[in-house]
Scaffold this active site. Structure first.
Site, short mmCIF file in Angstrom:
data_model
loop_
_atom_site.label_atom_id
_atom_site.label_comp_id
_atom_site.label_asym_id
_atom_site.label_seq_id
_atom_site.Cartn_x
_atom_site.Cartn_y
_atom_site.Cartn_z
CG PHE A 1 -0.91 -5.83 1.66
CD1 PHE A 1 0.26 -5.62 2.37
CD2 PHE A 1 -1.93 -4.90 1.79
CE1 PHE A 1 0.43 -4.51 3.17
CE2 PHE A 1 -1.78 -3.78 2.59
CZ PHE A 1 -0.59 -3.59 3.28
CB ALA B 1 -5.94 -2.42 8.30
CG HIS C 1 24.74 16.67 -0.89
ND1 HIS C 1 23.54 17.00 -1.45
CD2 HIS C 1 25.55 17.75 -1.07
CE1 HIS C 1 23.59 18.22 -1.95
NE2 HIS C 1 24.81 18.70 -1.73
CD GLU D 1 20.70 21.10 -0.96
OE1 GLU D 1 20.53 22.17 -0.36
OE2 GLU D 1 21.41 21.00 -1.97
CG ASP E 1 -8.73 -7.86 1.44
OD1 ASP E 1 -9.32 -6.84 1.01
OD2 ASP E 1 -7.65 -7.80 2.04
CE LYS F 1 -6.28 -0.19 -0.86
NZ LYS F 1 -5.35 0.81 -0.35
#
Length: 799
Positions: A142, A116, A498, A556, A227, A256
């Site tokens: 992205f 980014a 739940h 939980e 990119d 990355k």
């Protein structure tokens, strides 16, 4: 304590820490990774996974590389941080190495900390070099989460909460040269593009489009930003994806995989950017950018990529995987695409259940949008490991794609307790669908705090069974039986189950009429029974009272967040809590709870000295707690477990740093009805003060017990006796959401559900399907009885 139970306790503690202290912005997968080697990962319980996510594309050279650890250790002893306001030898070597790897014309670099940041800097440099504000990005692109990068990212769900964003950034269709040509004007500084859209669905750029795009940018005086945050460092079969296209961009972003797992970003600057003369000292900067520690890791990473031929390996294995995936004959698959080891399988449906099914089979993969499975393994993955991952994917897609089969898992005639007749026609088909519902619920992991995948799937699936669904503000599933408008205002029957489970992956299987899997008993079995019974009534119609089934979150956890969110929203006519009691028993009450955390800190002293150590002080405090409980039980008749005050020492730890020593302990109380939590807290605080020990309290719940004389209990008794079952009644020493809602909603409340509670949280958790079906039948009778009752006007208004 066994090794396994010790690991489970540790895992629960760590998971609770993350849930308690993390920001909440991540939708976490229900797996706790603690170790990695190559393309394999291990969780806290020792289960092995094939990593087809690589940390979202970070671990190109694999996990646990001794070379990276050695390079870091050596550099850390020399120098960790050194800003770019002075020169550094390691940084200089890295810059020279990068220049050797870049396309022609990219010989200058800005070093930062992430993809980014690299995109953010590239946008700034493009605007600075051209003097223009406009940036053109692509649909489905992205580029990151910081403001400039987010503005260039297309996905609306990422962008809209932070609007207004950076102005003068527009989006055009990917692989559409005409749209791009129309969008470029005299205010356009740059075009920003991924050569393979990773997050956006694994779409590969067309070579003709890329060639004409580069030409157009040159002709119009517009800079081209590529990119390569995800596509770089060998991922696509070349060191850079640009090499597939013979492309020479003006700005190129790397991150990355560049530093072996450490945070680093790189902006490569082309001649047109440098020649502008506008990148002068002070126009941009990064405190941590180019620090020697990460530069050392990056140099070692580049050596590994070259020495082991990882780009060539990605090309070969990627082609192998594409051929295998393209050969799959599943009607679920719309398209297979990718480049190197960046692969996407687009489905005709949402991929989340299939990602969870892969996780159950020991394969960690990623989505790329709502309907694309993305495979992004480390480039060191062996062909055998890759084939195993592909076998697992093929299994779930081919199995789910068969006509008449459920989307992720199947329930066969052999697996049904009643045999083949039980899943063919009439009520038997209904039973088959109810078992399928249970199987699929158990197959979707949903640790406490991570219930959203299951909730989302249920919200999409249950309308097929006739229920209306929604998710509330905390993530609870709300499923209702449609009723006539004049009925809708009456006090509802609320079935509060739940969705969350404790850690521990148990393969989901059906053997000898029993369904094995984490949550089969606690408490997806009861919740599935609630939903199945409600669905039966939805088909029948004609109800005189609303029925609401709630799949709560975080039961939980000590927060009980789901139950607390609904306790003031409803005033039920009657309430069922979804917990295992066995299909032939009803639970009337639960003990209360109090968690006590203690900490003592003292100056260090000689071990042979007379003074009590911190560890001894903590142990003495626990002993006082234990003796008090024994005395309390003698005085108050606490002979039965439900009537007894029960403290448990959950953990005790100690340590020292040479100056101070400390000890911590956690005590969990189970409180009977006769014990006042307020008085107990006061007593504990007094003892702690005497011992110079600090205490804090959490997770407090009062005990609750409903009477046996309510209409709800009568409905259960009548339903069971009508089925020639002798009903039984229980009280339990644990806690449940009954403790939260009972004091407000009672007394028309019980807990009910199929399953043996002794199997809760164990490695052998399983539910007998015959018992599950019996519980649905009993619930159908109980709900029918209560939903046909219409109380007096005053009673409904009061509730």
């Amino acid at each position: 304590m066994s090794a396994l139970s010790g690991l489970t306790a540790l895992s629960e503690s760590l998971l609770e820490q993350e849930r308690l202290y993390s920001s909440g912005v991540y939708n976490k997968r229900p797996v706790e990774i603690v170790r990695g080697e190559g393309a394999l990962l291990w969780d806290v319980q020792g289960r092995c996974y094939i990593d087809c996510a690589a940390g979202h594309g970070v671990a190109n050279i694999g996990h646990g590389r001794a070379e990276i650890a050695a390079a870091l250790a050596a550099q850390a002893q020399r120098l960790i941080t050194c800003p770019e306001s002075v020169y550094n030898d390691v940084r200089a070597r890295l810059l020279e190495r990068l220049a050797q790897l870049m396309p022609s014309g990219l010989q200058r670099f800005f070093l930062c900390n992430s993809g980014a940041e690299a995109v953010e800097g590239a946008i700034k440099f493009a605007r600075l070099a051209t003097g223009r504000p406009g940036i053109i990005a692509t649909l489905r692109g992205f580029h990151g989460r910081t403001f400039g990068a987010l503005s260039a990212t297309w996905e609306r769900s990422y962008r809209e909460p932070f609007a207004p964003l950076v102005p003068e950034i527009r989006h055009v269709r990917y692989n559409d040269l005409a749209a791009l040509e129309r969008a470029i004007d005299d205010q356009t500084a740059a075009v920003l593009i991924e050569l393979v859209q990773g997050e956006g669905g694994v779409h590969v750029a067309d070579p003709v489009y890329v060639r004409e795009l580069a030409r157009l940018c040159q002709e119009r005086g517009v800079l081209l930003i590529v990119d390569e945050v995800q596509t770089g460092c060998g991922r696509t079969g070349r060191f850079l994806a640009c090499e597939h296209y013979g492309l020479q961009p003006d700005l190129l972003c790397l991150a990355k995989g560049i530093a072996g797992g450490l945070p680093m970003g790189v902006i490569a600057l082309g001649e047109r950017v440098i020649a502008s003369g506008r990148l002068t000292p002070g126009t941009h900067g990064s405190t941590f950018g180019g620090n020697p520690l990460v530069c050392a890791a990056a140099l070692e990473t580049l050596d590994i990529i070259e020495r082991e031929g990882l780009a060539e390996r990605a090309a070969r294995l990627g082609q192998h995987a594409l051929q295998r995936l393209s050969a799959l004959q599943s009607p679920l698959i719309r398209e297979v695409r990718g480049l190197g080891l960046l692969l996407g399988v687009e489905l005709r449906t949402r991929v989340q259940p299939y990602l969870e099914a892969l996780l159950e089979r020991g394969v960690l993969a990623l989505p790329a949008g709502p309907n694309v499975i993305r495979l992004l393994p480390p480039l060191v993955i062996s062909e055998e490991q890759l084939d195993h991952a592909l076998d697992c994917l093929a299994e779930i897609l081919l199995q789910a794609g068969q006509p008449g089969q459920p989307a992720v898992t199947e329930v066969t005639a052999e697996s049904h307790p009643a045999g083949s007749e039980a899943i063919s026609g009439g009520a038997s088909a209904e039973q088959g669908a109810e078992i399928e519902l249970l199987y699929r619920m158990v197959s979707i992991p949903s640790l406490s705090g991570q219930e959203r995948p299951l909730a989302t799937w249920l919200a999409e699936y249950l309308p097929r069974l006739g229920l209306r669904t929604s998710l509330d503000e905390v993530g609870n599933l709300i499923a209702t039986v449609p009723v006539d408008p004049e009925v809708a205002g009456r006090a509802p029957l609320v079935l509060l189950g739940h969705m969350d489970t404790v850690p521990g992956a148990i393969p989901v299987t059906i053997r000898e009429g029993k369904l094995y899997g984490r949550g089969a008993v606690d408490a997806k079995g009861p919740l599935a029974a609630f939903l199945a019974a409600a669905a039966r009534l939805a088909k029948r119609g004609g109800l005189q009272r609303p029925i609401v089934v709630i799949g709560a979150v975080e039961e939980e956890a000590a927060t009980s967040r789901g139950a607390r969110a609904v306790v003031d929203r409803y005033r039920p006519y009657a309430c069922l809590i979804g917990e295992p009691s066995g299909s032939r028993a009803v639970t009337l009450g639960y003990k209360g709870r109090l968690l006590v955390d203690g900490r003592v800190v003292r100056p260090c002293g000689h071990s042979a000295g007379p003074r009590q150590t911190a560890a001894e002080a903590a142990a003495a405090f626990w002993e006082r707690v234990r003796l008090h409980a024994e005395e309390w039980n003698r005085e108050h008749g606490g002979s039965s477990p439900f009537a007894a005050l029960q403290p448990v020492l959950r953990s005790i730890e100690s340590g020292q740093d040479g100056l101070h020593e400390w000890a911590t302990l956690r005590i969990g109380y189970r409180l009977p009805l006769a014990c006042s939590a307020r008085e107990l807290r006061a007593e504990l605080e007094r003892w702690a003060a005497e011992a110079e020990l600090a205490v804090s309290f959490s997770g407090e719940e009062a005990a609750f017990q409903a009477p046996r004389t309510t209409r709800l209990v009568r409905a259960f008794v009548q339903a069971m006796r009508a089925m020639e079952i002798q009903p039984a009644f229980k009280v339990k020493t644990g806690t449940s959401d009954m403790n939260v809602v009972g004091p407000v909603w009672g007394p028309e409340i019980v807990a009910y559900g199929p399953g043996d509670a002794r199997l809760d949280h164990t490695p052998e958790e399983h539910l007998a399907l015959e018992e599950y079906m019996e519980a649905i039948a009993i619930l159908e009778r109980v709900l029918t009885s209560l939903a046909q009752e219409v109380a007096g006007r005053g009673e409904d208004e009061e509730r």
